[in-house]
Scaffold this motif. Sequence first.
Motif, PDB file in Angstrom:
ATOM      1  N   TRP A   1      39.797  40.177  33.789  1.00 46.26           N
ATOM      2  CA  TRP A   1      40.418  41.206  34.538  1.00 46.26           C
ATOM      3  C   TRP A   1      42.246  41.351  33.966  1.00 46.26           C
ATOM      4  CZ3 TRP A   1      44.063  40.317  39.676  1.00 46.26           C
ATOM      5  CH2 TRP A   1      43.896  41.482  39.719  1.00 46.26           C
TER       6      TRP A   1
ATOM      7  N   ASN B   1      37.582  45.509  36.865  1.00 50.93           N
ATOM      8  CA  ASN B   1      38.539  46.395  37.005  1.00 50.93           C
ATOM      9  C   ASN B   1      38.242  48.044  37.621  1.00 50.93           C
ATOM     10  OD1 ASN B   1      41.603  46.867  38.308  1.00 50.93           O
ATOM     11  ND2 ASN B   1      41.831  47.861  35.707  1.00 50.93           N
ATOM     12  N   PRO B   2      39.160  49.045  38.544  1.00 52.30           N
ATOM     13  CA  PRO B   2      39.892  48.711  38.910  1.00 52.30           C
ATOM     14  C   PRO B   2      39.114  48.050  40.856  1.00 52.30           C
ATOM     15  CG  PRO B   2      39.749  50.612  39.729  1.00 52.30           C
ATOM     16  CD  PRO B   2      38.573  50.305  37.729  1.00 52.30           C
TER      17      PRO B   2
ATOM     18  N   ARG C   1      38.722  44.296  41.527  1.00 52.63           N
ATOM     19  CA  ARG C   1      38.911  42.798  41.658  1.00 52.63           C
ATOM     20  C   ARG C   1      37.393  42.551  41.870  1.00 52.63           C
ATOM     21  NH1 ARG C   1      43.368  37.919  42.020  1.00 52.63           N
ATOM     22  NH2 ARG C   1      42.799  36.969  40.984  1.00 52.63           N
TER      23      ARG C   1
END
Length: 298
Positions: free
Chosen positions: A207, A235-236, A238
């Motif tokens: 990530w 991503n985006p 997390r």
Amino acid sequence: MLDQTKPNPETQSTDKFSMKFAPHLGLLSPDAGMFRHHAGDDPVDQINFMADQGFTAMEDNWMKIREVDVQQRVGQELERLGMEMGVIVNTMKYNEPTFVLPDLQERERLMQEVRDTAEVARRVGAKFVTTLSGTAHGSLPRDYQTANMIENLKWAGDVAQKEGIILAVEPINHKGWEGAFLTEIGHAYLISKAVGLPSVKVLYDFWHQQIHGGDLIENLELAWDEIGYFQIADNPGRVEPGVGEINYRPIIQKIAEKGFDGIIGMEFDNSVPGIEGEQSVIDAMRMLDPTHAGRTQS
């Protein structure tokens, strides 16, 4: 309190994961366990739920600040279940220059930090400890900072070797951690290679690297001999794999093909809250596991 003497038949999976995927007890908060809606707030109950789902490892960023009795209970339960402990965090000071300084007093602090972490690691059976570079120095040229970090890691790594742990040196992205010195896998590889100790290895978090540079599989190949630990997140956001832009299936397949038998930390938040979100995480990891890809548990 869940019954810890036997698996829960209502939640138990029939298959163990072939890869050592490691859920966590809290990413941004020690109380935000990945499966707390299924298992409750007690870390031991959460570990039992992980085992019921077929996970054979777990990790915890917050273990170092948990009460000693909690650390002991976690270690005992992992041993009873035959599970492995993944990374715990070593460096609690990361928002100012540390490893990049040519300062003997700071070096002593870094060495003592390793000794303190090792005490916790022994209680929970951890081998790898997350080690961050701290921020860059405002006026010292980068090459000198690199040389200082190599030298400081030699000293800290010598302590780690005597204590029986491995410093998992992690490059982190510059967006979430403004000013971080170590941000690239290639730079971490150079430093780890120069240190030359088995007690200092690279933690490759896909990530962080997707945000910072990409070329995830190429960097995996190039840095392979210095990588000791992996972490994943999409991503985006997390979040769990399959929700964002990273195609994790070939990445995990590559790791498996190369014979990696270490731990892959699930360092992400659930994209959907509650019971539904936790089940989605389990299903996502089943889809990634080479021996279970395409199958999900209901």
